[in-house]
Design a protein around this motif. Structure first.
Motif, PDB file in Angstrom:
ATOM      1  N   VAL A  30      34.718 -46.400 -17.366  1.00  0.00           N
ATOM      2  CA  VAL A  30      33.809 -47.355 -16.734  1.00  0.00           C
ATOM      3  C   VAL A  30      33.139 -48.182 -17.831  1.00  0.00           C
ATOM      4  O   VAL A  30      32.455 -47.647 -18.697  1.00  0.00           O
TER       5      VAL A  30
ATOM      6  N   SER B 261      28.739 -62.347  -9.116  1.00  0.00           N
ATOM      7  CA  SER B 261      29.207 -61.707 -10.349  1.00  0.00           C
ATOM      8  C   SER B 261      28.744 -60.257 -10.426  1.00  0.00           C
ATOM      9  O   SER B 261      29.480 -59.384 -10.915  1.00  0.00           O
TER      10      SER B 261
ATOM     11  N   SER C   9      31.021 -58.261  -8.071  1.00  0.00           N
ATOM     12  CA  SER C   9      32.342 -58.071  -8.660  1.00  0.00           C
ATOM     13  C   SER C   9      32.320 -57.011  -9.757  1.00  0.00           C
ATOM     14  O   SER C   9      33.193 -56.128  -9.810  1.00  0.00           O
ATOM     15  N   SER C  10      31.316 -57.069 -10.616  1.00  0.00           N
ATOM     16  CA  SER C  10      31.236 -56.117 -11.729  1.00  0.00           C
ATOM     17  C   SER C  10      31.008 -54.693 -11.230  1.00  0.00           C
ATOM     18  O   SER C  10      31.628 -53.739 -11.729  1.00  0.00           O
TER      19      SER C  10
ATOM     20  N   HIS D  55      31.680 -53.318  -8.204  1.00  0.00           N
ATOM     21  CA  HIS D  55      32.823 -52.759  -7.484  1.00  0.00           C
ATOM     22  C   HIS D  55      34.017 -52.530  -8.416  1.00  0.00           C
ATOM     23  O   HIS D  55      34.749 -51.548  -8.249  1.00  0.00           O
ATOM     24  N   SER D  56      34.208 -53.406  -9.391  1.00  0.00           N
ATOM     25  CA  SER D  56      35.291 -53.200 -10.359  1.00  0.00           C
ATOM     26  C   SER D  56      35.060 -51.934 -11.173  1.00  0.00           C
ATOM     27  O   SER D  56      35.986 -51.166 -11.441  1.00  0.00           O
ATOM     28  N   ALA D  57      33.808 -51.700 -11.555  1.00  0.00           N
ATOM     29  CA  ALA D  57      33.485 -50.485 -12.307  1.00  0.00           C
ATOM     30  C   ALA D  57      33.687 -49.253 -11.441  1.00  0.00           C
ATOM     31  O   ALA D  57      34.222 -48.226 -11.902  1.00  0.00           O
TER      32      ALA D  57
ATOM     33  N   ASP E  41      35.767 -48.830  -9.138  1.00  0.00           N
ATOM     34  CA  ASP E  41      37.203 -48.609  -8.931  1.00  0.00           C
ATOM     35  C   ASP E  41      37.783 -47.601  -9.923  1.00  0.00           C
ATOM     36  O   ASP E  41      38.827 -46.994  -9.661  1.00  0.00           O
ATOM     37  N   HIS E  42      37.122 -47.415 -11.057  1.00  0.00           N
ATOM     38  CA  HIS E  42      37.638 -46.509 -12.092  1.00  0.00           C
ATOM     39  C   HIS E  42      37.418 -45.035 -11.751  1.00  0.00           C
ATOM     40  O   HIS E  42      38.088 -44.170 -12.315  1.00  0.00           O
TER      41      HIS E  42
ATOM     42  N   ARG F 207      32.856 -50.654   0.439  1.00  0.00           N
ATOM     43  CA  ARG F 207      33.265 -51.804  -0.369  1.00  0.00           C
ATOM     44  C   ARG F 207      32.575 -53.094   0.044  1.00  0.00           C
ATOM     45  O   ARG F 207      32.903 -54.174  -0.474  1.00  0.00           O
TER      46      ARG F 207
END
Length: 418
Positions: A351, A387, A390-391, A393-395, A397-398, A408
């Motif tokens: 992450v 932004s 996005s950051s 949820h992207s984190a 995802d790990h 989500r």
């Protein structure tokens, strides 16, 4: 400075980290704490409030920060015992903490000080509750005492109301207590946090949490599946109205009733068509809102809390980032009806660009494992909401573990363009 934080969840993990990162040299302790918290703070050996306060006095602790609400009203009360020992405490006295510990007390306080809120009546039995509801669904039902964030039910239909009343009066899930039958209010919710010092206050960054387990606000109520925070969350004129009609009268009411207050005060609000109305008070920071708000607090939080605990509201010590922060909660299998422990968590070491706060974890032979309902909170920020969303949820995802539950739509739902 020697600081002790009381609590063990994700909120306390966020508070401990913020205090550790405050300017200056600080030795931070935590009770009862967790494996994750003890990577930042030192553990304390105590078997109750009296021994904890005795330990603080013996070890020259200079500031006690109340995270978890239950300790404020247990026994003689954390803040009361600290005062007797000469230890500054950032958290209200037991009598003042009744604003959270008793929904009935809070409703009476609101009515006495003409602070906008929904109409309600208190009942002591299943029969009285049914009579008070009278088939008038939707309705909000609230257990009078502390229930770890699970004592409120928004009941859209009779089956939901009957299920909650069965938990309270038949199963006695929360112990003995009365129930408030409250008017169902409509509109977006917002969480307002104020640092209150006697007759003064400072409003922190507003936040909004997501209570339901499923996307689209579907399914069972939870302690919170995520949150979004920003000074831009609500218009400036709306915040001014909240301060004028709700925050300032609350602080004035505490003073007029002789209820000493130094600490965080949470206002759960509904922005109704008639204006903001109070849903509930909490006598500490919200969870998971704390995890979203803390990264936006700049300056010296430790020094601010110490000054406040001593009666000085020092506005020069902290400021607030004007951007956005999004918190995504990862919950265990079975939550909120139950929780699952022992599932190995993977991906934490990958992450990046985000903070991960531990709520229900433990260290096992293979590394971090689940150990509760809400397991982790993944938090990221940005200059704009998109932004930050996005950051975060992207984190998130790990991270993986068996049975993981996640929404989500955190930071997205309720922000759609009409």
């Amino acid at each position: 400075m020697k600081i002790l934080v009381v609590g063990k969840g994700g909120r306390e993990h966020a508070l401990v980290r913020a205090l550790v990162e405050s300017p200056g040299e600080h030795e931070v302790f935590c009770f009862p704490g967790s494996d994750a918290i003890f990577e930042l703070a030192k553990p304390v050996e105590a078997d109750g409030l009296e021994s904890l306060v005795g330990w603080m006095k013996a070890n020259a602790v200079e500031l006690c920060v109340a995270g978890e609400e239950s300790y404020l009203v247990k026994g003689e009360g954390l803040a009361d015992l600290c005062e007797g020992a000469g230890i500054p405490c950032w958290g209200p006295h037991k009598q003042s903490a009744q604003l959270e510990a008793s929904k009935e007390f809070a409703k009476g306080f609101l009515e006495r000080h003409t602070i906008p809120t929904g109409k309600a009546s208190a009942v002591a039995s299943l029969e009285e509750a049914r009579a008070a509801i009278g088939g008038g669904y939707p309705v909000v039902l609230k257990f009078d005492g502390l229930a770890a964030g699970k004592g409120v039910a928004v009941c859209l239909e009779e089956s939901e109301g009957e299920a909650f009343l069965d938990e309270v009066f038949v199963q006695k899930r929360f112990g003995e207590g009365r129930v408030l039958v409250e008017e169902f209010l409509t509109g977006p919710e917002v969480s307002i946090f104020a640092a209150v010092v006697d007759d003064g206050y400072l409003v922190f960054t507003p936040a909004r949490d997501y209570k339901r387990i499923g996307e689209g606000d579907a399914g069972a109520n939870t302690g919170g599946m995520g949150a979004v925070a920003s000074r831009q969350l609500i218009p400036a004129e709306a915040l001014e109205r909240i301060e004028k009609e709700i925050v300032a009268p609350t602080v004035a009411g505490l003073v007029s009733e002789g209820l000493p207050y130094r600490g965080f005060l949470y206002f759960g609000l509904m922005m109704t068509p008639d204006g903001p109305k109070v849903i509930e008070y909490n006598c500490r920071f919200g969870d998971p809102e704390c995890q979203a708000v803390m990264p936006l607090v700049k300056g010296d939080l430790a020094g601010f809390c110490l000054a406040g605990a001593k009666g000085d509201l020092d506005l020069s010590k902290i400021a607030f980032d004007e951007g956005w922060s999004v918190c995504v909660v990862l919950a265990s299998a079975g939550y909120p009806e139950s929780s699952h422990s022992g599932d190995v968590i993977s991906g934490l070491d990958t992450v990046g660009g985000a903070r991960v706060y531990h709520a229900g974890t433990k260290l096992g032979p293979e590394g971090w494992e689940t150990n509760g309902g809400r397991v982790l909170a993944v938090v990221a920020g940005g200059t704009d909401r998109e932004s930050a969303v996005s950051s975060a949820h992207s984190a998130a995802d790990h991270v993986r573990f068996d049975g993981m539950q996640r929404r989500r739509d955190i930071g997205i739902l309720h922000f759609e363009t009409p």
